[in-house]
Design an enzyme around this catalytic site. Structure first.
Site, PDB file in Angstrom:
ATOM      1  N   LYS A  45      20.858  88.168  46.969  1.00  0.00           N
ATOM      2  CA  LYS A  45      19.437  87.968  47.255  1.00  0.00           C
ATOM      3  C   LYS A  45      18.704  89.295  47.083  1.00  0.00           C
ATOM      4  CE  LYS A  45      16.385  87.052  51.210  1.00  0.00           C
ATOM      5  NZ  LYS A  45      16.348  86.714  52.641  1.00  0.00           N
ATOM      6  N   ALA A  63      12.377  81.763  47.092  1.00  0.00           N
ATOM      7  CA  ALA A  63      11.475  81.570  48.211  1.00  0.00           C
ATOM      8  C   ALA A  63      10.329  82.562  48.109  1.00  0.00           C
ATOM      9  CB  ALA A  63      12.230  81.713  49.525  1.00  0.00           C
ATOM     10  N   SER A  64       9.551  82.667  49.172  1.00  0.00           N
ATOM     11  CA  SER A  64       8.331  83.460  49.103  1.00  0.00           C
ATOM     12  C   SER A  64       8.597  84.949  48.925  1.00  0.00           C
ATOM     13  CB  SER A  64       7.503  83.236  50.368  1.00  0.00           C
ATOM     14  OG  SER A  64       8.303  83.419  51.519  1.00  0.00           O
ATOM     15  N   ILE A  65       9.591  85.475  49.613  1.00  0.00           N
ATOM     16  CA  ILE A  65       9.874  86.905  49.551  1.00  0.00           C
ATOM     17  C   ILE A  65      11.062  87.214  48.658  1.00  0.00           C
ATOM     18  CG2 ILE A  65      10.793  88.831  50.918  1.00  0.00           C
ATOM     19  CD1 ILE A  65       8.919  88.088  53.121  1.00  0.00           C
ATOM     20  N   GLN A  68      14.660  86.026  46.159  1.00  0.00           N
ATOM     21  CA  GLN A  68      15.256  85.103  45.200  1.00  0.00           C
ATOM     22  C   GLN A  68      16.764  85.272  45.261  1.00  0.00           C
ATOM     23  OE1 GLN A  68      13.185  84.271  41.527  1.00  0.00           O
ATOM     24  NE2 GLN A  68      15.012  84.796  40.340  1.00  0.00           N
ATOM     25  N   VAL A  69      17.503  84.176  45.076  1.00  0.00           N
ATOM     26  CA  VAL A  69      18.949  84.174  45.267  1.00  0.00           C
ATOM     27  C   VAL A  69      19.658  83.694  44.009  1.00  0.00           C
ATOM     28  CG1 VAL A  69      20.839  83.318  46.705  1.00  0.00           C
ATOM     29  CG2 VAL A  69      18.585  83.684  47.711  1.00  0.00           C
ATOM     30  N   ASP A  86      13.857  81.428  62.501  1.00  0.00           N
ATOM     31  CA  ASP A  86      13.278  80.662  61.389  1.00  0.00           C
ATOM     32  C   ASP A  86      14.098  79.398  61.138  1.00  0.00           C
ATOM     33  OD1 ASP A  86      11.430  80.096  59.439  1.00  0.00           O
ATOM     34  OD2 ASP A  86      12.331  81.380  57.922  1.00  0.00           O
ATOM     35  N   ALA A 120      18.162  79.666  44.390  1.00  0.00           N
ATOM     36  CA  ALA A 120      16.970  79.302  45.163  1.00  0.00           C
ATOM     37  C   ALA A 120      15.975  80.442  45.069  1.00  0.00           C
ATOM     38  CB  ALA A 120      17.324  79.026  46.615  1.00  0.00           C
TER      39      ALA A 120
END
Length: 506
Positions: free
Chosen positions: A137, A119-121, A123-124, A272, A117
């Site tokens: 991550k 995301a904005s900040i 990566q995994v 979140d 995955a």
């Protein structure tokens, strides 16, 4: 405005232009209206991805409200939860090798080149380490610099609009922006996220049906976080979840109990709760993901908030009003009678209006008529924000669902935890006399209303009022082919297969 900020401003306008044009075209009588609207929604999602961290987060927050968005927009914005453009492996590999001081092939038995995955900040990637399936991550390059630029630009724009308009709403917006910026910077600190994961794992240990992944400290650095791999399906994959959980209502009660417990009992909570941060495991347990945004509440604030919630559950309007003043949710110079009338009217609106969009609009109008200034204390910003996000998650299963009105069983269970001081209660535990079919609801003037909207939602309502003509046109364009928001969430691009543990929504 500096040259650097001006260039960024021009970039934002340039990137958003294709969406604006596609959105305007979507109202023209040319071809399929559904296809035109889908194209506009896709352009919006692509623009947000290209603009980066802050804009992706805005899309994630807005996209949670699938019950209030036209289906094409809900479907596209849902992709921002875990489908952001990835950093290629040829950049990932040297970054991680510098962090670890070792070649990846020597450290890991397997390291998947394709991200699990993005995301904005962060990566995994999935990997295998010492015989264990894990996820790694890492912080994406140039993250902090881009955050600084975008938030400075937003502050300047909001400050200019505040001076021009002279309305107090922009002061509230600037306060929220400041809180969001602090939250983003906290998310970028993976050492802090590791500490949050460890503490939340301890706090939620009494909940046997909730899973917090274990951190692997040996593989963690300030810019890298490693956790155990958790296999499950996203909570937004309604069909897959219904195959696992026969009564999704209990799953929603579990979510409410979990968050009410963290806020009211511990004062330390995961802040979140968007759909990408929950997995439902094959055995029905709920996995909580992504610990970059964790907030705290002082003991005095927790006590006042608990008293307010308890009063709302018991229908004691005068105590609710007093709670608003104690928490700083109402301007202190507001007469008690005026505040009480406004809160009572909002409560009645929530009784009569089941349609989410109509309810929000009516509440906004009532607040405007009352001339009561509702405030947003900084320490409660995220607590109220997560109410909106939890309602968005619940809307996949029950459009129009409201945390306090429909999640009363979970709230009551958390209040009992608070009174007894005993944490080891099962998430599905219901208060005496309550059932899954008839959850506890607050009583006001003999009726069982939905509660007054939160200050954060009222803030968004005020902004929404400025854009209501646009919203009306979007809804009217979606209605002929897609139906109303009350028909439930639109289709989501999720698979029925296993979804790994990720930190999806930086």
């Amino acid at each position: 405005m500096s040259t650097h900020l001006f260039r960024r401003f021009v970039t934002i306008l340039r990137v958003l232009l294709p969406f604006v044009l596609a959105w305007l075209v979507s109202f023209l009588p040319l071809g399929s209206r559904a296809a035109r609207q889908a194209r506009a929604a896709r352009r919006l999602r692509e623009a947000l991805e290209q603009l980066g961290i802050v804009f992706i987060k805005v899309g994630q927050v807005v996209g949670v409200r699938t019950d209030a968005l036209p289906p094409p927009y809900a479907a596209e914005l849902a992709r921002l939860q875990d489908a952001v453009r990835p950093v290629p492996i040829h950049l990932v590999k040297p970054f991680l090798e510098r962090e670890y001081g070792r070649v990846l092939s020597e450290l890991f038995e397997r390291f998947d080149p394709e991200p699990l995955a993005t995301a904005s900040i962060g990566q995994v990637h999935r990997a295998r380490w010492r015989g264990r399936e894990i996820v790694v991550k890492f912080l994406k390059p140039d993250t902090l610099q881009l955050l600084e630029t975008d938030f400075e630009l937003i502050r300047r724009m909001a400050g200019g609009l505040r001076r021009v308009s002279g309305t107090p709403i922009w002061e509230d917006i600037l306060a929220v922006v400041g809180r969001f910026e602090a939250g983003f910077r906290e998310e970028a600190d993976f050492a802090a996220e590791r500490r949050h994961a460890i503490r939340l794992r301890e706090i939620l240990a009494p909940f046997p049906d909730v899973v917090v992944p274990e951190t692997l400290d040996e593989l963690c650095t300030p810019r890298v976080l490693a956790l155990e791999f958790v296999d499950g399906c996203r909570i937004a994959d309604v069909e897959a979840v219904r195959r696992i959980v026969r009564q999704p209502r209990r799953l929603l009660d579990r979510l409410v109990h979990l968050y009410a417990y963290m806020i009211l009992c511990e004062g330390y909570y995961h802040a979140d709760p968007h759909p990408g941060n929950f997995l439902v495991l094959p055995d029905g347990r709920l996995a909580l993901l992504d610990f970059g945004m964790v907030q705290t509440l002082q003991a005095e604030t927790r006590r006042s908030l608990s008293d307010l919630v308890r009063a709302a559950m018991r229908g004691r309007t005068d105590e609710v009003v007093e709670g608003f003043y104690r928490l700083g949710l109402v301007s202190p110079d507001t007469p008690r009678d005026q505040a009480r009338a406004a809160i009572a009217e909002i409560g009645q609106i929530n009784v009569l209006q089941s349609n989410t969009k109509n309810r929000i609009a009516a509440v906004g109008q009532a607040v405007e008529r009352s001339r009561v200034r509702f405030l947003l204390p900084e320490d409660l910003a995220y607590a109220f924000r997560l109410i909106q996000m939890l309602e968005g998650v619940a809307s996949y299963y029950q459009p129009g669902w409201n945390v306090i009105a429909d999640g009363g069983a979970g709230i009551q269970a958390a209040l009992e935890d608070l009174v007894s001081g005993v944490a080891a209660r099962r998430p599905e535990r219901r208060p005496a006399g309550a059932s899954a079919q008839a959850p506890v609801r607050p009583v006001v003037n003999g009726a069982r209303p939905r509660p007054a909207e939160s200050p954060v939602r009222r803030l968004f309502q005020s902004v929404q009022a400025l854009l209501s003509p646009v919203a009306e046109r979007l809804d009217s364009a979606a209605t002929p082919e897609a139906g109303s928001a009350e028909s439930g969430p639109g289709p989501l691009p999720v698979s029925n297969g296993a979804v790994a543990h990720t930190s999806r929504s930086e």
